[in-house]
Design a protein around this motif. Structure first.
Motif, short mmCIF file in Angstrom:
data_model
loop_
_atom_site.label_atom_id
_atom_site.label_comp_id
_atom_site.label_asym_id
_atom_site.label_seq_id
_atom_site.Cartn_x
_atom_site.Cartn_y
_atom_site.Cartn_z
N ASN A 150 0.85 -1.18 0.00
CA ASN A 150 0.00 0.00 0.00
C ASN A 150 0.90 1.24 0.00
N LEU A 151 0.42 2.30 -0.63
CA LEU A 151 1.21 3.53 -0.73
C LEU A 151 1.75 3.98 0.63
N ASN A 152 0.91 3.92 1.67
CA ASN A 152 1.32 4.39 2.99
C ASN A 152 2.24 3.41 3.71
N ASP A 153 2.26 2.16 3.27
CA ASP A 153 3.15 1.17 3.86
C ASP A 153 4.51 1.11 3.16
N TYR A 154 4.57 1.60 1.95
CA TYR A 154 5.77 1.42 1.12
C TYR A 154 7.07 1.85 1.81
N PRO A 155 7.10 2.99 2.53
CA PRO A 155 8.36 3.38 3.16
C PRO A 155 8.90 2.36 4.17
N LYS A 156 8.02 1.50 4.69
CA LYS A 156 8.45 0.53 5.70
C LYS A 156 8.85 -0.81 5.10
N TYR A 157 8.62 -0.99 3.81
CA TYR A 157 8.94 -2.26 3.17
C TYR A 157 10.41 -2.34 2.78
N GLU A 158 10.96 -3.53 2.84
CA GLU A 158 12.34 -3.75 2.41
C GLU A 158 12.45 -3.52 0.91
N ARG A 159 13.48 -2.80 0.49
CA ARG A 159 13.70 -2.55 -0.93
C ARG A 159 14.53 -3.70 -1.51
N ASP A 160 13.92 -4.45 -2.38
CA ASP A 160 14.64 -5.50 -3.08
C ASP A 160 14.05 -5.66 -4.46
N GLU A 161 14.57 -6.61 -5.23
CA GLU A 161 14.15 -6.75 -6.63
C GLU A 161 12.69 -7.18 -6.77
N ASN A 162 12.11 -7.72 -5.69
CA ASN A 162 10.72 -8.18 -5.76
C ASN A 162 9.71 -7.09 -5.43
N THR A 163 10.15 -6.05 -4.72
CA THR A 163 9.23 -5.02 -4.22
C THR A 163 9.17 -3.86 -5.19
N ILE A 164 7.94 -3.49 -5.57
CA ILE A 164 7.79 -2.39 -6.52
C ILE A 164 7.07 -1.21 -5.88
N ASP A 165 7.40 -0.05 -6.36
CA ASP A 165 6.82 1.21 -5.89
C ASP A 165 5.41 1.34 -6.47
N PRO A 166 4.37 1.51 -5.63
CA PRO A 166 3.01 1.63 -6.15
C PRO A 166 2.77 2.91 -6.94
N ARG A 167 3.78 3.77 -7.04
CA ARG A 167 3.64 5.00 -7.82
C ARG A 167 4.24 4.86 -9.22
N LEU A 168 4.68 3.66 -9.57
CA LEU A 168 5.12 3.43 -10.95
C LEU A 168 3.92 3.60 -11.88
N PRO A 169 4.17 3.83 -13.18
CA PRO A 169 3.06 3.97 -14.12
C PRO A 169 2.13 2.77 -14.09
N LEU A 170 0.84 3.03 -14.27
CA LEU A 170 -0.17 1.99 -14.19
C LEU A 170 0.15 0.83 -15.13
N GLU A 171 0.47 1.11 -16.38
CA GLU A 171 0.73 0.04 -17.34
C GLU A 171 1.96 -0.77 -16.94
N THR A 172 2.94 -0.13 -16.32
CA THR A 172 4.13 -0.85 -15.85
C THR A 172 3.74 -1.86 -14.78
N ILE A 173 2.88 -1.45 -13.86
CA ILE A 173 2.47 -2.35 -12.79
C ILE A 173 1.56 -3.45 -13.32
N LEU A 174 0.67 -3.14 -14.24
CA LEU A 174 -0.16 -4.18 -14.85
C LEU A 174 0.70 -5.24 -15.51
N ALA A 175 1.72 -4.80 -16.24
CA ALA A 175 2.61 -5.75 -16.92
C ALA A 175 3.39 -6.58 -15.91
N ARG A 176 3.85 -5.95 -14.85
CA ARG A 176 4.62 -6.68 -13.82
C ARG A 176 3.74 -7.76 -13.17
N ILE A 177 2.51 -7.41 -12.83
CA ILE A 177 1.60 -8.39 -12.23
C ILE A 177 1.34 -9.54 -13.21
#
Length: 261
Positions: A150-177
């Protein structure tokens, strides 16, 4: 015609300096940007021109926990109540409700005298009907796990190759999912979109969001119970939640095409 959605502009620089240099940028949380794009897809599906005969002054409240933004006479299609908003003032006594996210939102509105049909489902569940998963996947790399906070939880999440920023472009996230074998995290629409595309998903409890919207979604998509994980690791170990017990026809049929006719 206005498709109501939440995307405020926030200061880039905080504190005293931010007051002196008031530069702001839009939040651009992908789940909140989904509504207008999904409505556009529905109009195309129904052969309607979004710039055609739309009724001026009308507002459609669609994707997201944004019913506290609704005004008198607005049309509601699949939106829900935010658990943070129970103490807010709701500026309506009557709404044109075609569908809501789930039974908890329906109960909330019915207690206020609003007529609500038994048509449930987050419109994000239509992503799998309105986008082609194989086209979204393309030739990009496949991912065993994708973590979407969640946007408000993102700062507390570990940054690694699996974790994505929910503020990336919508189409980028759709493709990743679409390229993922499992999606976990506290982003509601990360879960919703994954399940719409047939990707197993598991909710991680949010540190900042009440459970109301998640419960509303799961109950509205045919699950009488669900089992959120307390951590990302536990969610990955558990695998996907019980699959959807939900059909899209009622929500598709409830789309307010008449507002554009």
């Amino acid at each position: 015609m206005t498709v109501v959605h939440w995307n405020p502009r926030r200061p880039i620089i905080k504190g005293t300096v931010g007051k002196l240099i008031p530069i702001r940028r839009a939040v651009n949380n992908f789940g909140d940007l989904l509504g207008p794009v999904l409505v556009q897809k529905m109009l195309e599906r129904n052969g309607l021109d979004p710039d055609g005969a739309a009724q001026p002054g009308r507002r459609l409240v669609a994707v997201g926990s944004i019913l506290h933004f609704a005004r008198q006479g607005d049309t509601v299609w699949g939106s829900g109540v935010n658990g943070k908003s129970f103490g807010m003032t709701y500026d309506f006594e009557d709404l044109d409700v075609r569908a809501v996210r789930g039974p908890l939102t329906a109960e909330f509105l019915r207690k206020r005298g609003i007529t609500v049909p038994d048509v449930f489902g987050d419109p994000g569940l239509l992503v799998g009907h309105l986008w082609d998963r194989e086209a979204l996947r393309g030739d990009g790399p496949r991912h065993p796990v994708t973590v979407i906070p969640n946007l408000n939880d993102y700062p507390k999440y570990e940054r690694d190759e699996n974790t994505i920023d929910p503020r990336l472009p919508l189409e980028t996230i759709l493709a990743r999912i679409a390229r993922s074998e499992l999606v976990v995290g506290s982003s509601l629409h990360g879960i919703v979109i994954a399940e719409s595309l047939g990707v197993p998903a598991r909710l991680v409890r949010s540190a900042s969001e009440p459970m109301f919207k998640y419960e509303d979604y799961y109950y509205g998509s045919g699950r009488a119970a669900f089992s959120p994980a307390d951590t990302v690791a536990a969610a990955i170990a558990a695998g996907g939640e019980a699959p959807l017990d939900w059909g899209a026809d009622a929500l598709l049929d409830a789309f307010p095409s008449d507002l554009w006719r």
